[in-house]
Design a protein around this motif. Structure first.
Motif, PDB file in Angstrom:
ATOM      1  N   PRO A   1      34.884  55.210  34.111  1.00 53.41           N
ATOM      2  CA  PRO A   1      33.546  54.889  33.539  1.00 53.41           C
ATOM      3  C   PRO A   1      33.591  53.790  32.485  1.00 53.41           C
ATOM      4  CG  PRO A   1      34.273  56.981  32.758  1.00 53.41           C
ATOM      5  CD  PRO A   1      35.420  56.579  33.911  1.00 53.41           C
ATOM      6  N   SER A   2      32.551  53.181  32.342  1.00 53.70           N
ATOM      7  CA  SER A   2      32.271  52.267  31.285  1.00 53.70           C
ATOM      8  C   SER A   2      32.501  52.876  29.925  1.00 53.70           C
ATOM      9  CB  SER A   2      30.990  51.680  31.406  1.00 53.70           C
ATOM     10  OG  SER A   2      30.638  50.700  30.380  1.00 53.70           O
ATOM     11  N   GLY A   3      33.215  52.334  29.077  1.00 56.23           N
ATOM     12  CA  GLY A   3      33.300  52.747  27.713  1.00 56.23           C
ATOM     13  C   GLY A   3      34.402  53.613  27.568  1.00 56.23           C
TER      14      GLY A   3
ATOM     15  N   GLY B   1      37.523  53.206  27.616  1.00 61.30           N
ATOM     16  CA  GLY B   1      38.558  52.329  27.178  1.00 61.30           C
ATOM     17  C   GLY B   1      39.588  51.715  27.778  1.00 61.30           C
ATOM     18  N   LYS B   2      39.092  51.379  29.162  1.00 60.60           N
ATOM     19  CA  LYS B   2      39.744  50.683  30.158  1.00 60.60           C
ATOM     20  C   LYS B   2      40.326  49.130  29.451  1.00 60.60           C
ATOM     21  CE  LYS B   2      36.833  50.299  33.553  1.00 60.60           C
ATOM     22  NZ  LYS B   2      35.540  51.228  32.770  1.00 60.60           N
ATOM     23  N   GLY B   3      39.449  48.543  28.907  1.00 59.13           N
ATOM     24  CA  GLY B   3      39.742  46.990  28.600  1.00 59.13           C
ATOM     25  C   GLY B   3      40.737  47.284  27.192  1.00 59.13           C
ATOM     26  N   THR B   4      40.532  48.217  26.330  1.00 60.14           N
ATOM     27  CA  THR B   4      41.359  48.333  25.164  1.00 60.14           C
ATOM     28  C   THR B   4      42.571  48.641  25.652  1.00 60.14           C
ATOM     29  OG1 THR B   4      39.411  49.123  24.134  1.00 60.14           O
ATOM     30  CG2 THR B   4      41.334  49.114  23.019  1.00 60.14           C
ATOM     31  N   LEU B   5      42.996  49.413  26.512  1.00 62.21           N
ATOM     32  CA  LEU B   5      44.097  50.099  27.229  1.00 62.21           C
ATOM     33  C   LEU B   5      44.886  49.064  27.855  1.00 62.21           C
ATOM     34  CD1 LEU B   5      43.237  53.393  28.743  1.00 62.21           C
ATOM     35  CD2 LEU B   5      45.014  53.179  26.945  1.00 62.21           C
TER      36      LEU B   5
END
Ligand SMILES: Nc1ncnc2c1ncn2[C@@H]1O[C@H](COP(=O)(O)OP(=O)(O)OP(=O)(O)O)[C@@H](O)[C@H]1O
Ligand SMILES: Nc1nc2c(ncn2[C@@H]2O[C@H](COP(=O)(O)O)[C@@H](O)[C@H]2O)c(=O)[nH]1
Length: 208
Positions: free
Chosen positions: A28-30, A32-36
């Motif tokens: 889901p959005s938020g 932490g996918k992008g940060t990971l």
């Protein structure tokens, strides 16, 4: 062994098997996918991150060509019609898609390519590339997810509500994926993703 690969036009052709590997990071959005993803790329600069195309407006600090290719709805629809996207989906009122050619070229040159995408797109990729490694990132709780989306301070209240509604639907699909990882402790989640990618890589090298 020859392998059927879909071409830009959507037709199929016989080509040499790609030597790289597709890795899907979804959730889901938020969550932490992008940060990971960014931390993973720092640890493994050899990974290729697929920059998506979107009709969403850039957030402060986002750069065209680095975070996304920002395009109009019309431009996006033209990319879809021309078969230029490997997958695409509408998410919270905007279109998002993966440019086909860059991914295919990177895979052919032996790279591991990471797609950070939402559920519908992840399903499309899994259907076309069943050998892709698919990882679903889960939040520790819905309240923590909301806290993270709000803490990011990038979306309107309406957009946040839409993303949270969508998150509930997405989480129910987590079992479809090869691996589920809860992003509670950041380092632990990052290590788990890294271990999955590295073990896939060494398995592929041994069998290939
Ligand atoms: N383990 C964690 N604990 C606490 N906060 C975290 C953790 N992982 C990420 N965050 C924070 O959560 C927020 C959302 O993270 P991020 O933008 O990476 O999510 P995302 O899944 O990529 O969202 P989207 O799919 O909408 O792009 C960021 O502020 C990030 O710093
Ligand atoms: N199906 C696809 N989903 C994508 C792609 N690029 C990003 N995303 C996902 O969209 C949502 C929203 O992203 P945001 O940057 O507006 O917060 C998020 O889940 C992304 O993972 C894509 O190419 N295809």
């Amino acid at each position: 062994m020859m392998q059927v690969i879909s071409t830009k036009s959507g037709a199929t052709t016989k080509e040499c098997p790609p030597t790289g590997k597709l890795i899907i990071l979804t959730g889901p959005s938020g969550v932490g996918k992008g940060t990971l993803m960014r931390s993973l790329l720092q640890r493994h600069p050899d990974l290729h991150y697929s920059v998506s195309v979107t009709t969403r407006s850039p957030r402060p600090g986002e750069t065209n060509g680095k975070d996304y290719y920002f395009v109009s709805r019309r431009e996006f629809e033209e990319l879809v019609a021309a078969g230029e996207l490997l997958e695409w989906a509408e998410f919270a009122g905007n279109y998002y898609g993966t440019p086909r050619e860059a991914v295919i070229n990177q895979i052919r040159s032996g790279k591991r390519v990471v797609l950070e995408i939402e559920l519908k797109g992840a399903r499309q990729i899994r259907a076309s590339y069943p050998n892709a490694l698919s990882i679903f990132i889960l939040p520790p709780s819905m309240s923590e997810l909301e806290k993270r989306i709000r803490g990011r301070a990038q979306d309107s209240d309406e957009a946040i509500a839409r993303r949270l509604r969508r998150a509930q639907e997405e989480i129910t699909a987590a079992d479809e994926f090869n691996l589920k990882i809860v992003n509670d402790d950041f380092e632990r989640a990052l290590n788990a993703i890294e271990a999955a990618i590295l073990s896939e890589h060494s398995l592929a090298r041994r069998s290939g």
